[in-house]
Design an enzyme around this catalytic site. Structure first.
Site, mmCIF file in Angstrom:
data_model
loop_
_atom_site.group_PDB
_atom_site.id
_atom_site.type_symbol
_atom_site.label_atom_id
_atom_site.label_comp_id
_atom_site.label_asym_id
_atom_site.label_seq_id
_atom_site.Cartn_x
_atom_site.Cartn_y
_atom_site.Cartn_z
ATOM 1 C CD GLU A 67 -2.620 1.652 0.235
ATOM 2 O OE1 GLU A 67 -3.408 0.826 -0.231
ATOM 3 O OE2 GLU A 67 -2.479 2.797 -0.234
ATOM 4 C CB CYS A 75 -14.184 2.404 1.338
ATOM 5 S SG CYS A 75 -15.658 2.168 2.320
ATOM 6 N N GLY A 147 3.742 0.119 -5.685
ATOM 7 C CA GLY A 147 4.130 -1.130 -6.337
ATOM 8 C C GLY A 147 3.924 -1.082 -7.833
ATOM 9 C CB SER A 173 -11.718 3.902 -8.817
ATOM 10 O OG SER A 173 -12.390 4.091 -7.589
ATOM 11 N N GLY A 212 -22.670 12.507 -6.211
ATOM 12 C CA GLY A 212 -23.186 13.864 -6.407
ATOM 13 C C GLY A 212 -24.366 14.176 -5.500
ATOM 14 N N GLY A 294 -18.280 10.184 -11.939
ATOM 15 C CA GLY A 294 -17.872 8.780 -11.936
ATOM 16 C C GLY A 294 -16.408 8.613 -11.605
ATOM 17 C CG HIS A 467 -46.628 -2.472 15.246
ATOM 18 N ND1 HIS A 467 -46.859 -1.798 14.069
ATOM 19 C CD2 HIS A 467 -47.367 -1.852 16.203
ATOM 20 C CE1 HIS A 467 -47.725 -0.816 14.298
ATOM 21 N NE2 HIS A 467 -48.041 -0.827 15.585
HETATM 22 P P1 FAD Z 1 -9.625 1.562 -3.203
HETATM 23 O O1 FAD Z 1 -10.424 1.649 -1.980
HETATM 24 O O2 FAD Z 1 -9.503 2.750 -4.065
HETATM 25 O O3 FAD Z 1 -8.178 1.075 -2.740
HETATM 26 C C1 FAD Z 1 -7.106 0.956 -3.590
HETATM 27 C C2 FAD Z 1 -5.841 1.125 -2.782
HETATM 28 O O4 FAD Z 1 -4.724 0.820 -3.588
HETATM 29 C C3 FAD Z 1 -5.635 2.540 -2.274
HETATM 30 O O5 FAD Z 1 -5.407 2.525 -0.889
HETATM 31 C C4 FAD Z 1 -4.412 3.035 -3.040
HETATM 32 O O6 FAD Z 1 -3.596 3.917 -2.286
HETATM 33 C C5 FAD Z 1 -3.683 1.732 -3.320
HETATM 34 N N1 FAD Z 1 -2.821 1.768 -4.484
HETATM 35 C C6 FAD Z 1 -3.166 2.134 -5.750
HETATM 36 N N2 FAD Z 1 -2.134 1.967 -6.574
HETATM 37 C C7 FAD Z 1 -1.109 1.498 -5.845
HETATM 38 C C8 FAD Z 1 0.223 1.119 -6.133
HETATM 39 N N3 FAD Z 1 0.713 1.190 -7.360
HETATM 40 N N4 FAD Z 1 0.987 0.666 -5.125
HETATM 41 C C9 FAD Z 1 0.512 0.593 -3.857
HETATM 42 N N5 FAD Z 1 -0.737 0.920 -3.538
HETATM 43 C C10 FAD Z 1 -1.537 1.371 -4.509
HETATM 44 N N6 FAD Z 1 -18.956 2.473 -1.561
HETATM 45 C C11 FAD Z 1 -19.897 1.918 -0.777
HETATM 46 O O7 FAD Z 1 -20.085 0.704 -0.810
HETATM 47 N N7 FAD Z 1 -20.661 2.671 0.075
HETATM 48 C C12 FAD Z 1 -20.516 4.005 0.150
HETATM 49 O O8 FAD Z 1 -21.212 4.661 0.924
HETATM 50 C C13 FAD Z 1 -19.540 4.635 -0.665
HETATM 51 N N8 FAD Z 1 -19.367 5.964 -0.626
HETATM 52 C C14 FAD Z 1 -18.385 6.532 -1.381
HETATM 53 C C15 FAD Z 1 -18.226 7.903 -1.329
HETATM 54 C C16 FAD Z 1 -17.244 8.523 -2.071
HETATM 55 C C17 FAD Z 1 -17.070 10.015 -1.994
HETATM 56 C C18 FAD Z 1 -16.381 7.733 -2.889
HETATM 57 C C19 FAD Z 1 -15.284 8.366 -3.670
HETATM 58 C C20 FAD Z 1 -16.547 6.363 -2.963
HETATM 59 C C21 FAD Z 1 -17.561 5.751 -2.220
HETATM 60 N N9 FAD Z 1 -17.776 4.374 -2.285
HETATM 61 C C22 FAD Z 1 -18.755 3.805 -1.522
HETATM 62 C C23 FAD Z 1 -16.997 3.494 -3.183
HETATM 63 C C24 FAD Z 1 -15.896 2.753 -2.445
HETATM 64 O O9 FAD Z 1 -15.075 3.681 -1.785
HETATM 65 C C25 FAD Z 1 -15.079 1.919 -3.436
HETATM 66 O O10 FAD Z 1 -15.935 1.072 -4.158
HETATM 67 C C26 FAD Z 1 -14.032 1.075 -2.748
HETATM 68 O O11 FAD Z 1 -13.141 1.866 -2.003
HETATM 69 C C27 FAD Z 1 -13.243 0.247 -3.779
HETATM 70 O O12 FAD Z 1 -12.264 -0.519 -3.151
HETATM 71 P P2 FAD Z 1 -10.954 -0.954 -3.923
HETATM 72 O O13 FAD Z 1 -10.217 -1.847 -2.975
HETATM 73 O O14 FAD Z 1 -11.256 -1.464 -5.263
HETATM 74 O O15 FAD Z 1 -10.124 0.390 -4.162
#
Ligand code: FAD
Length: 489
Positions: A67, A75, A147, A173, A212, A294, A467
């Site tokens: 990480e 999240c 990484g 993302s 949004g 998005g 209820h």
């Molecule tokens: P991420 O959580 O983005 O984690 C990826 C990790 O990889 C990050 O920590 C990043 O630093 C690390 N990383 C990336 N590239 C590298 C690299 N090369 N080397 C080392 N580390 C790296 N989802 C819900 O279910 N409920 C909600 O209420 C909700 N609210 C949201 C509100 C907002 C404002 C946003 C932006 C998102 C929300 N989401 C919500 C979506 C949710 O945050 C994502 O779906 C979730 O975090 C995706 O998880 P992930 O593990 O795919 O990626």
């Protein structure tokens, strides 16, 4: 374990990790030595990556979790958790504002945003600490740094190489923008929106999807003039159309402005604000523009293509078992095309760990992942929309019951409007549940069990609902669609 859980590999299977070079760690458990071999290497410690790590270690695998920022990812740090804390503060503000409705004399003196942010950050920090502790307690090796995949089994982190029998890509993302729309100054994304230390007087929100409308909800409750610009014909356009329409009514009533069906064209900014122009020439002015159009896959420059991973415009392609085309390399979470939700990431991570352990986990169907929009009012849904159900089974192949929350005692006590729509296949299972109203997000649990279990309304109708709860409304809808409504005609 006991009962049903004893048949699967659970806590009993927790073993010491089997890293072949026993890495030395500093006081935080962070790895310091140069070469490591693990059963599983995970790139990215967000919802998808850390869930894979936790489950894999539970199943006896040695895990290297890479990480570059903070475990917990989007999240925990800039997504679900901080936004829901803001939404709760917004609810408290609304309670004060509307207290007289309930005979309580209180008034909203104002919003101390730094204090709101402190409350929010306290939650994030505490959850972050808890997660770090859990990761450490499970014997997972955390490797700090950025990484890059350099072979199907190797990730380069600075000078170090980290090798795994299998690799999981979980890099998540980033907030996307539109061509020609640059982020900076008064044009912000959700990440900068969370950093604001003041309540803006006015904001234009570009995008009427979940992120949004959640920010629009918070700001409106804090007193901001909000205008949402959505190019599609509805707000929350991924939801059942009847829900979108009720949502629009509720937002209009809250004094949230929106423009639907006309696309954004351009924005200009100066010292005092932004001017947004739509394709039909209409203009809107505000202090800030939030771009919430998005999220794109965060995969650029990470070596995936070079190693031969099949990709599409930055997304990592997988089969239904989350395998990429490169043997031994999996992908989870937001980088895999589909609904971008934390619990999908968790389930992806668990899936890959269990797949590697030979447990043959059940394939995850995106269509049946529960979705909640935590605005006021809330929206919660699972399964097929009415339009999708008609498309699949024909008009005569489905039955729909829409229960109005006006008939539900607890909803009336909360003074919330809304409805719960249940869609079933004729003589078949419940295909979808679509809810709108205050707090309905908390009802999604029962709805998702019914849909994911392929339950018939007749199966769930006899089950009791306490209820008075809002949950009863879901029970009433199940009763009605099973042909025996109680408090409805
Ligand atoms: P991420 O959580 O983005 O984690 C990826 C990790 O990889 C990050 O920590 C990043 O630093 C690390 N990383 C990336 N590239 C590298 C690299 N090369 N080397 C080392 N580390 C790296 N989802 C819900 O279910 N409920 C909600 O209420 C909700 N609210 C949201 C509100 C907002 C404002 C946003 C932006 C998102 C929300 N989401 C919500 C979506 C949710 O945050 C994502 O779906 C979730 O975090 C995706 O998880 P992930 O593990 O795919 O990626």
């Amino acid at each position: 374990g006991s009962g049903r859980t004893s048949s699967v590999v659970g806590w009993e299977a927790v073993r010491e990790p089997r890293a072949s070079s026993t890495p030395s760690t500093n006081h935080k458990g962070v790895c310091l030595v140069a070469d490591h071999n693990f059963d599983l290497v995970i790139l990215g410690a967000g919802s998808g990556g850390y869930a894979a790590a936790l489950r894999a270690s539970q199943l006896g695998m040695s895990v290297g979790l890479i990480e570059k920022d903070k475990v917990g990812g989007t999240c925990l740090h800039v997504g679900c958790i901080p936004t829901k804390a803001l939404l709760h503060a917004a609810e408290v503000a609304d309670s004060a504002r509307h207290s007289e409705m309930f005979g309580v004399k209180a008034s909203l003196e104002g919003i101390d945003l730094p204090a709101v942010n402190a409350y929010r950050d306290g939650i994030v920090t505490s959850k972050h600490k808890g997660l770090q502790g859990l990761i450490k307690a499970r014997g997972i090796t955390t490797i700090e740094g950025e990484g890059k995949l350099i072979s199907p089994t190797t990730v380069q982190v600075g000078e170090d190489t980290v090798t795994g029998k299998n690799v999981v890509l979980a890099t998540g993302s980033y907030p996307r923008t539109l061509p020609g729309l640059d982020i900076g100054g008064r044009v912000i994304t959700s990440e900068q929106a969370l950093q604001l230390d003041y309540v803006p007087k006015s904001v234009i929100v570009l995008g009427g999807g979940v992120i949004g409308v959640e920010f629009a909800s918070v700001w409106r409750s804090f007193g901001t003039e909000v205008t949402i610009v959505e190019g599609l014909p509805h707000l929350v356009p991924a939801e059942d159309e009847s829900v979108s329409k009720q949502f629009e009514r509720a937002y209009r009533k809250r004094g949230i402005n929106f423009s639907l069906g006309v696309r954004f064209q351009s924005v200009t900014q100066n010292d005092s604000g932004v001017v947004v122009t739509l394709e039909d020439g209409q203009t809107f002015e505000a202090e800030l523009l939030l771009v919430a159009v998005g999220r794109g896959p965060r995969t650029e420059g990470m070596g995936f293509e070079e190693v031969g991973v099949e990709m599409d415009r930055g997304w990592v392609l997988t089969d239904e078992r989350l395998r990429t085309n490169v043997p031994g390399v999996f992908a989870v979470g937001d980088i895999v095309p589909g609904v971008q939700l934390a619990h999908r990431g968790f389930q992806h991570g668990i899936f890959v760990a269990e797949e590697l352990a030979g447990l043959n986990p059940q394939v995850i169907n995106d269509e049946y992942i529960p979705k909640v929009t935590y605005s006021e009012p809330e929206v919660a849904s699972v399964g097929l929309s009415e339009a999708k159900a008609v498309e699949r089974f024909g008009e005569d192949g489905i039955a729909v019951y829409d229960y109005n929350l006006a008939g539900n005692g607890k909803s009336h006590i909360l003074e919330t409007a809304g409805s719960i729509k249940v869609i079933r296949q004729v003589d078949g299972p419940i295909l979808g549940v679509h809810m709108i109203g205050a707090r309905v997000g908390e009802l999604i649990g029962e709805a998702q069990v019914a849909v994911n279990w392929d339950a018939y309304p007749e199966d769930v109708a006899p089950l009791l609902h306490a209820h008075p709860t809002q949950n009863e409304a879901l029970g009433e809808a199940f009763l009605a669609i099973a042909g025996k409504p109680l408090h409805a005609l």
